[in-house]
Each structure stands twice: as C-alpha cells, then as structure tokens.
Design an enzyme around this catalytic site. Structure first.
Site, mmCIF file in Angstrom:
data_model
loop_
_atom_site.group_PDB
_atom_site.id
_atom_site.type_symbol
_atom_site.label_atom_id
_atom_site.label_comp_id
_atom_site.label_asym_id
_atom_site.label_seq_id
_atom_site.Cartn_x
_atom_site.Cartn_y
_atom_site.Cartn_z
ATOM 1 N N CYS A 13 0.902 -1.197 0.055
ATOM 2 C CA CYS A 13 0.143 -0.127 -0.009
ATOM 3 C C CYS A 13 1.042 1.119 -0.045
ATOM 4 C CB CYS A 13 -0.921 -0.043 0.947
ATOM 5 S SG CYS A 13 -0.257 0.118 2.758
ATOM 6 N N ASN A 16 2.427 1.532 4.447
ATOM 7 C CA ASN A 16 2.501 0.334 5.424
ATOM 8 C C ASN A 16 2.244 0.496 6.906
ATOM 9 O OD1 ASN A 16 5.333 -1.958 5.835
ATOM 10 N ND2 ASN A 16 3.284 -2.462 5.165
ATOM 11 N N CYS A 18 -1.537 1.071 7.506
ATOM 12 C CA CYS A 18 -2.976 0.606 7.705
ATOM 13 C C CYS A 18 -3.381 -0.274 6.648
ATOM 14 C CB CYS A 18 -3.768 1.967 7.188
ATOM 15 S SG CYS A 18 -3.356 3.390 8.135
ATOM 16 N N ARG A 19 -3.562 -0.413 5.578
ATOM 17 C CA ARG A 19 -4.097 -1.564 4.694
ATOM 18 C C ARG A 19 -3.418 -2.569 4.501
ATOM 19 N NH1 ARG A 19 -5.055 2.502 -0.247
ATOM 20 N NH2 ARG A 19 -3.156 3.161 0.663
ATOM 21 N N SER A 20 -1.882 -2.300 4.028
ATOM 22 C CA SER A 20 -1.157 -3.522 3.959
ATOM 23 C C SER A 20 -0.767 -4.504 5.120
ATOM 24 C CB SER A 20 0.024 -3.324 2.936
ATOM 25 O OG SER A 20 0.775 -2.365 3.739
ATOM 26 N N ASP A 130 -8.001 4.174 1.064
ATOM 27 C CA ASP A 130 -6.992 4.389 2.358
ATOM 28 C C ASP A 130 -7.701 5.154 3.303
ATOM 29 O OD1 ASP A 130 -5.157 5.472 3.647
ATOM 30 O OD2 ASP A 130 -4.118 6.718 2.100
HETATM 31 P P1 4NP Z 1 -1.877 2.786 3.893
HETATM 32 O O1 4NP Z 1 -2.186 4.274 4.689
HETATM 33 O O2 4NP Z 1 -1.198 3.039 2.672
HETATM 34 O O3 4NP Z 1 -2.910 2.155 3.868
HETATM 35 O O4 4NP Z 1 -0.681 2.526 5.063
HETATM 36 C C1 4NP Z 1 -1.662 5.404 4.507
HETATM 37 C C2 4NP Z 1 -0.867 5.628 5.787
HETATM 38 C C3 4NP Z 1 -0.064 6.959 5.900
HETATM 39 C C4 4NP Z 1 -0.267 7.638 4.781
HETATM 40 C C5 4NP Z 1 -0.927 7.584 3.637
HETATM 41 C C6 4NP Z 1 -1.660 6.392 3.614
HETATM 42 N N1 4NP Z 1 0.453 8.776 4.911
HETATM 43 O O5 4NP Z 1 0.716 9.827 3.768
HETATM 44 O O6 4NP Z 1 1.595 9.132 5.780
#
Ligand code: 4NP
Length: 162
Positions: A13, A16, A18-20, A130
């Site tokens: 994702c 790294n 939240c989703r993954s 996201d």
């Molecule tokens: P993820 O979510 O891609 O599901 O881990 C996010 C976590 C942090 C950020 C973006 C998406 N960020 O911009 O910091």
C-alpha cells in the site's frame, strides 16, 4: 504428500501502516487456519514516511477485534529485491498498482496485481480505499475487504494455481 513449494506474497500500500499490515495479518490468520503453512506473507509501502513504525493504532485495534495481532509489524518501503524475492506483489489500490509497475526492475520475476483481483474478491474497481484520514468505520471496512481477500487467497492457493 510432497511438501508444497513455498509461495511468497507481498502486500503493498502507500504507508505500510494501515491497509497492507491489516491484509498481512488477515492473510497470516486465514492461511494458518487453513493449514497453508508453505505461504510466506509480508507487506511494504511505496512511501517511506513510516519506515520502522508500528501499524496505525486504529489498524491494530481493528485487527485485534478479530483476534489478529499486528503490534510487532514494522513499516518498510518497497525495495528492488522484492520484485525477485516474492512471487506476487499484491497492491491495495490502483495508484499503488501503478507505482509498483513503474518501479519494476528489468530482472523482476514477481507477478503484480491488485490484491482483490488476485484473490478473486474484487468489488467495483477493486481498490481498498485508504483509511488513513478516515475514522474507525473506514478501518472496519478495510478489515472486511482484506479478510474476504484472505479467504479468497486460501481458495486460490488450495486450488493449486500458485
Ligand atoms: P496505508 O495508509 O497506505 O493504508 O498504510 C496510509 C498511511 C499513511 C499515509 C498515507 C496512507 N501517509 O501519507 O502518511
């Protein structure tokens, strides 16, 4: 029965956190439950903002409600070696998919797909939205999608297609 060849899956994702990691936890849980212990699962982000960090507290809390512990996971960024160390790079959304494809080294051997496509559980455009700027309901929705994909992964891997 002969030992199955290892299958190596990397969920990707953006951050790294939240989703993954949620998908990694759901996959580990469902694969273990199904006795598919020849499958290795890891996760990574296309971005580097959260390298070395534990998953988002909301991701940890959501997974914990389903008996899955994400606390020991740590963020890392997608690296060139991942394209040969893994069999599949499984992306959370269409931007992740485009980024993973764009960084593909010439020597890459891994397949690249949307997680929900690969797992046969795609709904709509197949993207896992996201949840980072969302609330607990968004994290719960992500869990439902990644857990369905984990069950789809079990069906796919039991079918011997990988
Ligand atoms: P993820 O979510 O891609 O599901 O881990 C996010 C976590 C942090 C950020 C973006 C998406 N960020 O911009 O910091």
């Amino acid at each position: 029965m002969p030992m199955a060849e290892p299958v190596r899956l990397l969920v990707v994702c953006l951050g790294n956190i939240c989703r993954s990691p949620m998908a990694e936890g759901a996959l580990r849980h469902r694969l273990a439950e199904a006795g598919l212990d020849h499958v290795d699962v890891d996760s990574a982000g296309t971005g580097d903002w959260h390298v070395g960090q534990a998953p988002d507290a909301r991701a940890i809390a959501t997974a914990a409600r389903y008996g899955v512990d994400l606390e020991t996971l740590r963020g890392r960024q997608l690296a060139p070696a991942d394209y040969t160390d893994f069999d599949w790079l499984l992306c959370a959304d269409l931007q992740n998919l485009a980024d993973v494809r764009a960084r593909r080294p010439a020597a890459a051997t891994a397949g690249i797909a949307l997680l929900t496509d690969w797992a046969g559980t795609r709904l709509g455009d197949g993207a896992i939205p996201d949840p980072y700027t969302g609330d607990d309901t968004h994290f719960e929705a992500v869990w439902q999608v990644v857990d369905a994909a984990a069950l789809g992964a079990v069906r796919r891997l039991r079918g011997g297609r990988d």
